[in-house]
Design an enzyme around this catalytic site. Sequence first.
Site: not given
Length: 340
Positions: A119, A260, A290
Amino acid sequence: MSSASSVYASLRSIGAYAPPKVLSNCDLETMVDTTDEWITKRTGIKERRIAAEDEFTSDMGAKAANKAIERAGIAKEEIDLVLCATVTPDYFNMPSTACIISDKLGIHNVQAFDISAACSGFVYLLSIAKAFIESGMKRNILIIGAEKFSSIVDYTDRSTCILFGDGAGAAIISATSNKSEAIIDIHASADGAYADFLVTPSPGSVHPASQSSLDEGLNFVQMKGNETFKLAVKTLTNDVIAILKKNSINTEDILHFVPHQANYRIIKAVGDALKMSEEQVVLTVGKYGNTSAASIPMAINEIYESGRLKKGDLMLLDTFGGGLTWASALLPFAGETIQH
Ligand code: UT7
């Protein structure tokens, strides 16, 4: 002063792509033992996008890249480096997805490679692009975060399948002599002591593809969710405090805090610890889930396309992911404000 030290790196444009197919919490209720209420309360996610069977990470990356290139107002021939961050490449492990994206864009004979930082990939790429430009080696770098996360998710595992989605984001990082456009600072770090928090065990040299690795489901992402959650809040908060302090910037100077997009509760805890207002915090987790390396550029693209992000606006990026890796960045938006 050397000529290289008067060259700065700037984020000149942003682009993103989200596949049209929606996987809602209600859809997931029919697939695993979960509820819309549980997912909404624990994660803030309502739906995520899923790529078509014949739509690959490189296809999404190329679509996002095309937008970023067009918005930067440069010709493809001016791009001298193509970088892709992904943990769901078209192929494990060659050719790189960056090479495939370059070909799909018609960019040939230009250096291209992938990085693996989960990520944190997009912010890691920002730091690499900044270094290449400030050293004078490159002038216009295409950076892409792209993931077909659905290709490594076990849709019978309720602890992970509710979280992830597919998508891509891209940006052009260009050389500039104008210091007010420059990326101010980037902190990127990692600690492999926590490598087992987020793992896709196979294929790889530890578990090469085999019938038994497939039977055991080692090709799917495995996550220690609760441990990751706690460390994420701590690391994200500490990293932001450090980068703001180092650059003598106050929280209220940040126009867009782009964390994030892993879980609304993580974002809320970090935002509250930093005393960020709701207006400052960019949220897309509700509609995209996500998307790993694509999450930050997709979120920047969201505020760009809505007209919220204007030329010169100061952004703070903050991310965390498998590795474990984490990174934060302070930068103004150096592109043109979108005209509606
Ligand atoms: O981008 C990379 C970084 N990744 C992350 O940042 C993810 C971080 N972690 C998280 O977002 C959260 O840990 C999750 C959303 C994954 C899980 O939330 P949690 O509050 O940490 O729940 P938990 O894992 O402690 O599980 C609590 C309960 C368990 O049941 P018992 O043992 O208490 O009976 C789970 O089995 O919730 C259960 N559970 C579910 N229930 C309904 C876990 N997943 C689900 C589900 N639906 N989908």
